[in-house]
Design a protein around this motif. Structure first.
Motif, PDB file in Angstrom:
ATOM      1  N   ILE A   5     -57.069  23.210 -26.357  1.00  0.00           N
ATOM      2  CA  ILE A   5     -56.493  24.521 -26.092  1.00  0.00           C
ATOM      3  C   ILE A   5     -55.359  24.429 -25.075  1.00  0.00           C
ATOM      4  O   ILE A   5     -55.438  23.670 -24.108  1.00  0.00           O
ATOM      5  CB  ILE A   5     -57.577  25.488 -25.578  1.00  0.00           C
ATOM      6  CG1 ILE A   5     -58.691  25.587 -26.621  1.00  0.00           C
ATOM      7  CG2 ILE A   5     -57.012  26.861 -25.290  1.00  0.00           C
ATOM      8  CD1 ILE A   5     -59.767  26.535 -26.295  1.00  0.00           C
ATOM      9  N   GLY A   6     -54.311  25.204 -25.325  1.00  0.00           N
ATOM     10  CA  GLY A   6     -53.234  25.380 -24.353  1.00  0.00           C
ATOM     11  C   GLY A   6     -53.270  26.800 -23.836  1.00  0.00           C
ATOM     12  O   GLY A   6     -53.608  27.720 -24.596  1.00  0.00           O
ATOM     13  N   PHE A   7     -52.950  27.021 -22.563  1.00  0.00           N
ATOM     14  CA  PHE A   7     -52.939  28.382 -22.015  1.00  0.00           C
ATOM     15  C   PHE A   7     -51.638  28.600 -21.251  1.00  0.00           C
ATOM     16  O   PHE A   7     -51.327  27.870 -20.320  1.00  0.00           O
ATOM     17  CB  PHE A   7     -54.143  28.625 -21.104  1.00  0.00           C
ATOM     18  CG  PHE A   7     -54.526  30.083 -21.041  1.00  0.00           C
ATOM     19  CD1 PHE A   7     -53.679  31.024 -20.456  1.00  0.00           C
ATOM     20  CD2 PHE A   7     -55.722  30.539 -21.596  1.00  0.00           C
ATOM     21  CE1 PHE A   7     -54.009  32.365 -20.423  1.00  0.00           C
ATOM     22  CE2 PHE A   7     -56.059  31.894 -21.569  1.00  0.00           C
ATOM     23  CZ  PHE A   7     -55.203  32.801 -20.977  1.00  0.00           C
ATOM     24  N   ILE A   8     -50.902  29.638 -21.660  1.00  0.00           N
ATOM     25  CA  ILE A   8     -49.594  29.951 -21.067  1.00  0.00           C
ATOM     26  C   ILE A   8     -49.660  31.323 -20.408  1.00  0.00           C
ATOM     27  O   ILE A   8     -49.922  32.326 -21.093  1.00  0.00           O
ATOM     28  CB  ILE A   8     -48.515  29.922 -22.172  1.00  0.00           C
ATOM     29  CG1 ILE A   8     -48.359  28.496 -22.701  1.00  0.00           C
ATOM     30  CG2 ILE A   8     -47.194  30.486 -21.661  1.00  0.00           C
ATOM     31  CD1 ILE A   8     -47.566  28.406 -23.989  1.00  0.00           C
ATOM     32  N   GLY A   9     -49.455  31.364 -19.075  1.00  0.00           N
ATOM     33  CA  GLY A   9     -49.478  32.640 -18.356  1.00  0.00           C
ATOM     34  C   GLY A   9     -50.750  32.815 -17.551  1.00  0.00           C
ATOM     35  O   GLY A   9     -51.743  33.346 -18.055  1.00  0.00           O
ATOM     36  N   LEU A  10     -50.703  32.347 -16.300  1.00  0.00           N
ATOM     37  CA  LEU A  10     -51.911  32.357 -15.461  1.00  0.00           C
ATOM     38  C   LEU A  10     -51.795  33.437 -14.393  1.00  0.00           C
ATOM     39  O   LEU A  10     -51.879  33.170 -13.201  1.00  0.00           O
ATOM     40  CB  LEU A  10     -52.115  30.975 -14.831  1.00  0.00           C
ATOM     41  CG  LEU A  10     -52.177  29.814 -15.845  1.00  0.00           C
ATOM     42  CD1 LEU A  10     -52.150  28.477 -15.121  1.00  0.00           C
ATOM     43  CD2 LEU A  10     -53.424  29.933 -16.725  1.00  0.00           C
ATOM     44  N   GLY A  11     -51.579  34.669 -14.847  1.00  0.00           N
ATOM     45  CA  GLY A  11     -51.524  35.802 -13.926  1.00  0.00           C
ATOM     46  C   GLY A  11     -52.931  36.291 -13.620  1.00  0.00           C
ATOM     47  O   GLY A  11     -53.909  35.552 -13.745  1.00  0.00           O
ATOM     48  N   ILE A  12     -53.024  37.562 -13.236  1.00  0.00           N
ATOM     49  CA  ILE A  12     -54.319  38.160 -12.861  1.00  0.00           C
ATOM     50  C   ILE A  12     -55.334  37.963 -13.990  1.00  0.00           C
ATOM     51  O   ILE A  12     -56.488  37.612 -13.744  1.00  0.00           O
ATOM     52  CB  ILE A  12     -54.127  39.667 -12.575  1.00  0.00           C
ATOM     53  CG1 ILE A  12     -53.355  39.833 -11.271  1.00  0.00           C
ATOM     54  CG2 ILE A  12     -55.456  40.398 -12.517  1.00  0.00           C
ATOM     55  CD1 ILE A  12     -52.945  41.258 -10.973  1.00  0.00           C
ATOM     56  N   MET A  13     -54.902  38.191 -15.230  1.00  0.00           N
ATOM     57  CA  MET A  13     -55.817  38.073 -16.372  1.00  0.00           C
ATOM     58  C   MET A  13     -55.963  36.617 -16.814  1.00  0.00           C
ATOM     59  O   MET A  13     -57.077  36.111 -16.992  1.00  0.00           O
ATOM     60  CB  MET A  13     -55.299  38.915 -17.552  1.00  0.00           C
ATOM     61  CG  MET A  13     -55.193  40.385 -17.272  1.00  0.00           C
ATOM     62  SD  MET A  13     -56.757  41.153 -16.828  1.00  0.00           S
ATOM     63  CE  MET A  13     -57.564  41.217 -18.414  1.00  0.00           C
ATOM     64  N   GLY A  14     -54.837  35.947 -17.008  1.00  0.00           N
ATOM     65  CA  GLY A  14     -54.842  34.610 -17.599  1.00  0.00           C
ATOM     66  C   GLY A  14     -55.649  33.593 -16.812  1.00  0.00           C
ATOM     67  O   GLY A  14     -56.341  32.763 -17.396  1.00  0.00           O
ATOM     68  N   ARG A  15     -55.595  33.706 -15.483  1.00  0.00           N
ATOM     69  CA  ARG A  15     -56.279  32.648 -14.701  1.00  0.00           C
ATOM     70  C   ARG A  15     -57.793  32.721 -14.876  1.00  0.00           C
ATOM     71  O   ARG A  15     -58.452  31.687 -14.978  1.00  0.00           O
ATOM     72  CB  ARG A  15     -55.844  32.691 -13.244  1.00  0.00           C
ATOM     73  CG  ARG A  15     -56.470  33.745 -12.376  1.00  0.00           C
ATOM     74  CD  ARG A  15     -56.022  33.586 -10.953  1.00  0.00           C
ATOM     75  NE  ARG A  15     -54.649  34.002 -10.814  1.00  0.00           N
ATOM     76  CZ  ARG A  15     -54.242  35.002 -10.010  1.00  0.00           C
ATOM     77  NH1 ARG A  15     -55.107  35.627  -9.248  1.00  0.00           N
ATOM     78  NH2 ARG A  15     -52.988  35.368  -9.955  1.00  0.00           N
ATOM     79  N   GLY A  16     -58.348  33.922 -14.944  1.00  0.00           N
ATOM     80  CA  GLY A  16     -59.798  34.055 -15.163  1.00  0.00           C
ATOM     81  C   GLY A  16     -60.189  33.610 -16.562  1.00  0.00           C
ATOM     82  O   GLY A  16     -61.202  32.927 -16.762  1.00  0.00           O
ATOM     83  N   MET A  17     -59.369  34.000 -17.537  1.00  0.00           N
ATOM     84  CA  MET A  17     -59.662  33.642 -18.935  1.00  0.00           C
ATOM     85  C   MET A  17     -59.628  32.126 -19.114  1.00  0.00           C
ATOM     86  O   MET A  17     -60.507  31.527 -19.749  1.00  0.00           O
ATOM     87  CB  MET A  17     -58.644  34.323 -19.862  1.00  0.00           C
ATOM     88  CG  MET A  17     -58.750  35.846 -19.849  1.00  0.00           C
ATOM     89  SD  MET A  17     -57.287  36.685 -20.501  1.00  0.00           S
ATOM     90  CE  MET A  17     -57.489  36.408 -22.246  1.00  0.00           C
ATOM     91  N   ALA A  18     -58.605  31.478 -18.517  1.00  0.00           N
ATOM     92  CA  ALA A  18     -58.478  30.019 -18.633  1.00  0.00           C
ATOM     93  C   ALA A  18     -59.657  29.318 -17.948  1.00  0.00           C
ATOM     94  O   ALA A  18     -60.197  28.335 -18.462  1.00  0.00           O
ATOM     95  CB  ALA A  18     -57.146  29.565 -18.033  1.00  0.00           C
ATOM     96  N   ALA A  19     -60.069  29.845 -16.799  1.00  0.00           N
ATOM     97  CA  ALA A  19     -61.194  29.233 -16.074  1.00  0.00           C
ATOM     98  C   ALA A  19     -62.464  29.286 -16.925  1.00  0.00           C
ATOM     99  O   ALA A  19     -63.262  28.337 -16.937  1.00  0.00           O
ATOM    100  CB  ALA A  19     -61.402  29.943 -14.742  1.00  0.00           C
TER     101      ALA A  19
END
Ligand code: NAP
Length: 299
Positions: A5-19
């Motif tokens: 998986i690749g994750f682009i955009g680690l803002g308020i939402m993205g960082r929790g989702m990626a974690a």
């Protein structure tokens, strides 16, 4: 073997989702425009990608969570965009809230090079992103939805396939029409109660569990009574989503007179510098009209 998986955009939402994807055991490569925001995830075991194209080249499924339609366009189709790294057979999942019409166009552009796309906007805020309890509304091909399910279930509690390309974005905007309608109703009710001379806390206790109750009234009326403007969802994001609603309604011909009015009220609050406050600060627009304010509850 599970997909990379690749994750682009680690803002308020993205960082929790990626974690949560890391916690679920997925191999993860991340990229964020502001590089410092990748450090926390790299420390937790993610790989750092050099660009969206690089992330795409190292991934089978590429997730995106950035701000607005032009930002998704930039990370997908820009010079170093996903389109330039993704291989045929790859899947892009866009979690941003953006235009349904532009989404269909992005899906078509990716489809031309053999890359699939699902639009999968979320609701549930930063808390839902961190806890993995988001609601995820998915548009796109049914087989690609099945492929994406193990990934989506690592981030969300309610995952629903709602239709073809763009349908996820449309349902997210339906959600926003309801959110702001409930919000204005709450704000008018509180102004009316105070002007009528009744105690706001007693009013709240009397009616919040009845037919007039709502998530908005239960959770945000107490904040208003405390004049606590900390955001679950900011006025800036609410205004952006209502702009998307109005554009989509203009294209589809749906009459939304109430939502159009609320959109204008949110704009006045942005102009007055309230953009970073919670969406329940909508009451300040009514306070400006009325010339009186909700008095903070005692204690
Ligand atoms: P945010 O904290 O402001 O983060 C925005 C992210 O997008 C950051 O990683 C930012 O990178 C990136 N970005 C913006 N423009 C970009 C561009 N042109 N190129 C590359 N990266 C770009 O926002 P958020 O709260 O996570 O929201 C993300 C999406 O989720 C939005 O569409 C929002 O409407 C939706 N959403 C948010 C919530 C919520 O409660 N916050 C709830 C549901 C849905 P930088 O770090 O470099 O700025």
């Amino acid at each position: 073997m599970s997909e990379r998986i690749g994750f682009i955009g680690l803002g308020i939402m993205g960082r929790g989702m990626a974690a949560n994807l890391l916690k679920a055991g997925f191999t993860l490569t991340v990229w964020n425009r502001t590089v410092a925001r990748t450090e926390e995830l790299v420390a937790q075991g993610a790989h750092a990608g050099a660009s969206p194209a690089d992330v795409a080249a190292r991934s089978d499924v590429i997730l995106i969570c950035v701000s607005d339609t032009p930002d998704v366009e930039a990370v997908l189709l820009g010079e170093q965009g996903v389109l330039h790294g993704a291989r045929p057979g790859a899947l892009v999942i866009d979690h941003s809230t953006i235009s349904p019409q532009a989404t269909r166009e992005f899906a078509r552009r990716l489809g031309d090079v053999g890359v699939s796309m699902l639009d999968a906007p979320v609701s549930g805020g930063s808390e839902g992103a961190a806890k993995g309890t988001l609601s995820i509304m998915v548009g796109g091909d049914a087989a690609q939805y099945e492929r994406a399910l193990p990934i989506l279930r690592a981030m969300g509690k309610t995952v629903t396939h709602v239709g073809g390309a763009g349908a996820g974005q449309t349902v997210k905007l339906v959600n926003q029409v309801l959110v702001v309608g409930n919000c204005l109703a709450m704000c008018e009710a509180l102004m009316f109660a105070q002007a009528g001379g009744v105690d706001l806390q007693k009013t709240y206790d009397a009616i919040s569990q009845g037919a007039a109750g709502s998530w908005m009234f239960t959770n945000r009326a107490p904040q208003i009574m405390q004049r606590d403007w900390r955001p679950g969802f900011t006025i800036d994001l609410q205004e952006k989503d209502l702009r998307l609603v109005m554009e989509a309604a203009d294209q589809s011909g749906a009459p939304l007179p109430g939502t159009a009015l609320i959109f204008q009220l949110y704009r006045t609050l942005q102009t007055r510098g309230h953009g970073a406050e919670g969406n329940h600060a909508l009451i300040k627009a009514l306070e400006n009209l009325a010339g009186f304010e909700i008095e903070p509850a005692a204690g």
